[in-house]
Design a protein around this motif. Structure first.
Motif, short mmCIF file in Angstrom:
data_model
loop_
_atom_site.label_atom_id
_atom_site.label_comp_id
_atom_site.label_asym_id
_atom_site.label_seq_id
_atom_site.Cartn_x
_atom_site.Cartn_y
_atom_site.Cartn_z
N SER A 1 44.22 34.26 33.83
CA SER A 1 43.47 35.48 34.16
C SER A 1 43.14 35.50 35.64
O SER A 1 42.90 34.46 36.25
CB SER A 1 42.17 35.54 33.35
OG SER A 1 42.44 35.56 31.97
N TRP A 2 43.11 36.70 36.22
CA TRP A 2 42.74 36.85 37.62
C TRP A 2 41.21 36.84 37.75
O TRP A 2 40.51 37.52 37.03
CB TRP A 2 43.28 38.14 38.21
CG TRP A 2 44.75 38.11 38.42
CD1 TRP A 2 45.70 38.70 37.68
CD2 TRP A 2 45.45 37.41 39.46
NE1 TRP A 2 46.95 38.42 38.17
CE2 TRP A 2 46.83 37.64 39.27
CE3 TRP A 2 45.05 36.61 40.53
CZ2 TRP A 2 47.79 37.10 40.12
CZ3 TRP A 2 46.02 36.08 41.36
CH2 TRP A 2 47.36 36.33 41.16
N LYS B 1 44.31 33.17 40.24
CA LYS B 1 44.64 33.04 38.82
C LYS B 1 44.09 31.71 38.31
O LYS B 1 44.42 30.66 38.85
CB LYS B 1 46.14 33.13 38.61
CG LYS B 1 46.52 33.33 37.15
CD LYS B 1 48.02 33.51 36.98
CE LYS B 1 48.41 34.93 37.30
NZ LYS B 1 49.82 35.23 36.95
#
Length: 67
Positions: free
Chosen positions: A8-9, A3
């Motif tokens: 966001s990944w 992350k």
């Protein structure tokens, strides 16, 4: 995946070697984590027996500890 600072990944794609004729799958991966960063692994696949495919999946997450 990990992350990022915006939440966001970010995917880190890996391709592990495996034997389709084995009864089990063993995966090992080593890396240096960043303190406080959250990591996730997702494993997806299918098991085929007697001509039928059964989907399988596993997800695990952990945060690298701060010193």
């Amino acid at each position: 995946s990990y992350k990022n600072t915006s939440g966001s990944w970010v995917e880190i794609e890996k391709n592990w070697d495996y034997d389709v004729d084995q009864d089990s799958l063993s995966i090992s991966e080593s890396f240096t984590g960043v303190a406080g960063r959250e990591y996730k692994i997702e494993v997806n696949g299918s098991v085929i027996k007697g001509g039928y495919a059964e989907p399988i999946s596993k997800t695990a997450t952990a945060t690298c500890p701060r010193p």
